[in-house]
Design a protein around this motif. Structure first.
Motif: not given
Length: 136
Positions: A22, A26-27, A29, A31-32, A35, A93, A96
């Motif tokens: 996780y 997220t890092k 991509n 992504f904040t 999810t 996934t 994200v």
């Protein structure tokens, strides 16, 4: 009893790895948002590791594995948890990565929850049969 301990241990390892997954996906991509990946870690550690450590204590006290329902509980519950967590991981996934998710994923996750429920019913039925008879 070893099978129960090993099951708890496997869920601990997979739970920790899922937390790492996780964090890293997220890092990578940037992504904040929210999810389902954020709760896979806690599901595995709680419904997997901690749950089976409690089952291990119940086994030590009431010899649950002597009951005919224990094997059914063990495999149905594990199948339900695996299916639920797998679908949460797939859905998270996809979120994200910005991929459109299918309603089929939610349906399969629902099936996993049904299996978890059946597994819990089997566990409580087995536990009820293993408790000493009510006196007085």
């Amino acid at each position: 009893m070893r099978k129960i301990l090993h099951t708890a241990h496997i869920y601990m390892i997979v739970g920790v790895v899922s937390g790492l997954y996780y964090r890293e996906i997220t890092k990578l991509n940037d992504f904040t948002g929210d999810t389902q990946l954020g709760v896979v870690h806690t599901h595995l550690l709680t419904l997997g590791m901690l749950f089976f450590l409690i089952v291990l204590m119940l086994e030590k006290t009431f010899t649950l594995t002597a009951g005919k329902l224990f094997t059914w509980f063990f495999w149905v519950y594990n199948a339900g948890l695996a299916l639920t967590v797998l679908m949460m991981t797939v859905h998270g996934t996809q979120t994200v990565l910005g991929v459109q998710t299918s309603p089929v994923i939610s349906g399969i996750a629902g099936l996993g929850h049904i299996l978890l429920t059946v597994g819990l019913i089997l566990l409580f039925t087995d536990l009820g049969k293993r408790l000493p008879a009510k006196t007085g």
